[in-house]
Design a protein around this motif. Structure first.
Motif, mmCIF file in Angstrom:
data_model
loop_
_atom_site.group_PDB
_atom_site.id
_atom_site.type_symbol
_atom_site.label_atom_id
_atom_site.label_comp_id
_atom_site.label_asym_id
_atom_site.label_seq_id
_atom_site.Cartn_x
_atom_site.Cartn_y
_atom_site.Cartn_z
ATOM 1 N N UNK A 127 -21.892 28.830 -58.397
ATOM 2 C CA UNK A 127 -21.950 27.396 -58.445
ATOM 3 C C UNK A 127 -23.693 26.723 -59.256
ATOM 4 N N UNK A 128 -24.998 27.512 -59.285
ATOM 5 C CA UNK A 128 -25.924 27.614 -59.508
ATOM 6 C C UNK A 128 -25.160 27.583 -61.235
ATOM 7 N N UNK A 129 -24.989 28.042 -61.626
ATOM 8 C CA UNK A 129 -24.376 28.512 -63.043
ATOM 9 C C UNK A 129 -23.428 26.929 -63.542
ATOM 10 N N UNK A 130 -22.621 26.611 -62.881
ATOM 11 C CA UNK A 130 -22.033 25.587 -63.229
ATOM 12 C C UNK A 130 -22.233 24.165 -62.977
ATOM 13 N N UNK A 131 -23.005 24.666 -62.306
ATOM 14 C CA UNK A 131 -24.191 22.808 -62.235
ATOM 15 C C UNK A 131 -25.266 22.414 -63.470
ATOM 16 N N UNK A 132 -25.505 24.353 -63.095
ATOM 17 C CA UNK A 132 -26.466 24.254 -64.832
ATOM 18 C C UNK A 132 -25.444 23.662 -66.222
ATOM 19 N N UNK A 133 -24.346 23.935 -65.857
ATOM 20 C CA UNK A 133 -23.617 23.137 -67.000
ATOM 21 C C UNK A 133 -23.094 21.586 -67.055
ATOM 22 N N UNK A 134 -22.788 21.284 -65.660
ATOM 23 C CA UNK A 134 -22.245 19.800 -65.629
ATOM 24 C C UNK A 134 -23.920 18.866 -65.884
ATOM 25 N N UNK A 135 -25.398 19.401 -64.870
ATOM 26 C CA UNK A 135 -26.657 18.921 -65.625
ATOM 27 C C UNK A 135 -26.222 18.901 -66.943
ATOM 28 N N UNK A 161 -15.004 19.587 -67.163
ATOM 29 C CA UNK A 161 -15.750 21.480 -66.842
ATOM 30 C C UNK A 161 -15.483 22.003 -66.466
ATOM 31 N N UNK A 162 -15.302 20.349 -65.212
ATOM 32 C CA UNK A 162 -15.579 20.749 -63.135
ATOM 33 C C UNK A 162 -14.196 21.176 -63.312
ATOM 34 N N UNK A 163 -13.246 20.335 -63.771
ATOM 35 C CA UNK A 163 -11.311 20.505 -63.451
ATOM 36 C C UNK A 163 -11.124 22.395 -63.803
ATOM 37 N N UNK A 164 -12.026 22.290 -64.821
ATOM 38 C CA UNK A 164 -11.418 23.597 -65.481
ATOM 39 C C UNK A 164 -12.003 25.219 -64.795
ATOM 40 N N UNK A 165 -13.064 24.482 -64.472
ATOM 41 C CA UNK A 165 -13.621 26.005 -63.772
ATOM 42 C C UNK A 165 -14.398 25.751 -61.766
ATOM 43 N N UNK A 166 -13.246 24.896 -61.202
ATOM 44 C CA UNK A 166 -13.923 24.603 -60.304
ATOM 45 C C UNK A 166 -13.339 24.998 -58.737
ATOM 46 N N UNK A 167 -11.077 25.523 -59.688
ATOM 47 C CA UNK A 167 -10.837 26.890 -58.869
ATOM 48 C C UNK A 167 -11.406 28.519 -59.262
ATOM 49 N N UNK A 168 -12.324 28.686 -60.338
ATOM 50 C CA UNK A 168 -12.555 30.162 -60.231
ATOM 51 C C UNK A 168 -14.305 29.624 -60.164
ATOM 52 N N UNK A 169 -14.820 28.601 -59.649
ATOM 53 C CA UNK A 169 -16.490 28.901 -58.656
ATOM 54 C C UNK A 169 -16.225 26.993 -57.636
ATOM 55 N N UNK A 170 -16.671 28.120 -56.647
ATOM 56 C CA UNK A 170 -16.713 27.241 -55.749
ATOM 57 C C UNK A 170 -17.881 25.963 -55.678
ATOM 58 N N UNK A 171 -17.002 24.968 -56.027
ATOM 59 C CA UNK A 171 -18.487 23.882 -55.674
ATOM 60 C C UNK A 171 -18.908 23.256 -55.121
#
Length: 461
Positions: A149-157, A172-182
């Motif tokens: 989630x930290x990595x995903x948040x870094x990307x989105x931010x 990006x959120x729609x793509x990765x939310x099934x792989x990484x729990x937001x």
């Protein structure tokens, strides 16, 4: 913590300064030779000091050569490697940046981390390269760094910091939310992006998904602030109000940021009814303490629509919340009383202002004198003038004109002569219309000689 945010403990060592001097004056091609012959060897600490300096960020090729030279002698830290990646990314030297990442992966020892990739995301997104940033996220695990989630948040931010990046972040959120729990921060980032773009529908959708996925969390105040602010900015006041009781039930009322923004928007729209409604929720339900600018803004709004009673209520409430009225507060209320022609209340309020050592503004002085003259209270008008003189409230020309006009209307010729002479001595100049009024009124009262005395006094000045 980004590569450039690490503690600066140890900055300014003579060893590091010596290296920086070389990097700042020697051409990149000659850096390694100059470093080798300088007679000073590198240390891991000195390398960090050099790499985080503005010199290395402005001269990335020299930074690479310094890094390569230092690495031959000492084992450099993960922080130093991350700095190199950051330098290259910010310089848009993306191929060398990936070469550095590959070397970190081959070196092992935990050199690569989420912080490394967060730096890469930021560098790509700063130039609008959202696809490349997403590709970097895709290969994290291949390099031994599981995306979380930290990595995903870094990307989105990183995407959202760039104008127009909210759509890329959403994709990006729609793509990765099934792989990484937001987590809660994920949704706060997206909601703040929708607030920035004013996208009410996307904000509603994101907020609903947030509640389903992570539930209500009182520590996630930025998300609630952003969501409600988006609704208010979009003119959906009733919907914003309808969410507040639900949030209160779940212990998740928004913070002062939302209330301040909402009140500011409503004040600019002149909507005092909804502004007061939100104000009462903020104070009574959320238990938040407004600051002085917020009090001044809401008081000015109430006074502008004639609701001085509520303004007085707020004035009395302020010290209970540790907020103390200033001249802006008092003058807003005084202006409201004057505009509503509440002469008696204005006179009493001026006395209260004097007790509290708050001075009326120049415009309020002139308006108050005009009001008191219209309401047949020349003594109150003269009191305002005395206040102007005592406290040197300038410019005083408009107040002087109003006072003399009022005194002439009341045929108080002795006072007219006295105050006019005082005003002349103060350097006040009267408009031609006032002078003509002097002449006409004195001639009509068969007191032309008094006008002549005043006229001669004016000419001498």
């Amino acid at each position: 913590m980004s590569p450039t945010e690490k503690s600066t403990e140890g900055d300014g060592s003579p060893r590091g300064e010596a290296f920086l001097d070389i990097l700042g004056r020697v051409p990149p091609a000659d850096v390694e030779a100059a470093l080798t012959t300088c007679g000073v060897g590198p240390t891991a600490e000195a390398a960090e000091q050099v790499l985080k300096s503005p010199i290395c960020y402005s001269r990335p090729k020299s930074a690479v050569r310094f890094f390569r030279w230092a690495k031959r002698s000492v084992q450099l830290t993960a922080y130093a490697w991350n700095l190199l990646v950051d330098i290259l990314g910010k310089a848009a030297m993306f191929d060398p940046m990936w070469d550095a990442v590959l070397s970190m992966s081959q070196e092992g020892g935990g050199l690569l981390s989420v912080a490394t990739f967060a730096s890469m995301f930021a560098s790509y997104c700063a130039r609008g390269n959202f696809k490349e940033a997403a590709l970097a996220f895709d290969v994290m695990e291949r390099h031994g760094v599981p995306p979380d989630a930290v990595a995903l948040n870094s990307l989105l931010s990183a995407m959202c910091r760039r104008d127009g990046g909210a759509q890329a972040a959403s994709e990006a959120f729609e793509t990765y939310k099934t792989k990484v729990a937001p987590d809660a921060d994920t949704f706060a980032i997206l909601l703040e992006a929708w607030e920035k773009e004013g996208n009410v529908q996307r904000a509603k959708s994101t907020f609903g998904e947030m509640i389903v996925r992570v539930g209500w969390d009182r520590s996630n105040m930025p998300a609630y602030d952003a969501f409600l602010s988006t609704l208010v900015q979009g003119g959906q006041f009733n919907e914003a109000f309808s969410f507040l009781p639900v949030m209160r039930t779940n212990g998740c009322l928004p913070g002062l940021k939302f209330f301040a923004n909402a009140i500011d928007i409503l004040i600019r729209k002149g909507d005092h009814v909804n502004a007061i409604a939100i104000w009462q929720i903020m104070v009574s339900d959320a238990g938040l303490v407004p600051n002085l600018p917020m009090y001044n803004a809401i008081i000015a709004l109430c006074c502008s629509v004639g609701n001085t009673d509520y303004s007085f209520h707020m004035l009395d409430e302020m010290p209970l919340n540790g907020v103390f009225a200033d001249s802006v507060t008092y003058n807003a209320i005084l202006e409201g009383l004057i505009n509503q022609h509440k002469a008696r209340e204005a006179e009493a309020f001026l006395a209260e202002m004097s007790k509290n050592e708050q001075l009326p503004s120049t415009s309020n002085c002139a308006a108050a004198i005009r009001l008191f003259s219209e309401e047949f209270n020349p003594s109150a008008a003269v009191d305002v003038w005395h206040c102007i003189v005592e406290h040197q409230i300038t410019p005083a020309e408009e107040s002087a004109k109003e006072l003399i006009a009022g005194l002439l209307n009341f045929s108080r010729f002795a006072d007219v002569k006295k105050y006019t002479e005082d005003m002349i001595d103060m350097g006040i100049k009267f408009p031609q219309s006032t002078i003509e009024n002097f002449k006409y009124t004195f001639e009509k009262a068969d007191k032309r000689h008094i006008y002549d005395q005043i006229a001669r006094r004016m000419k001498r000045r």
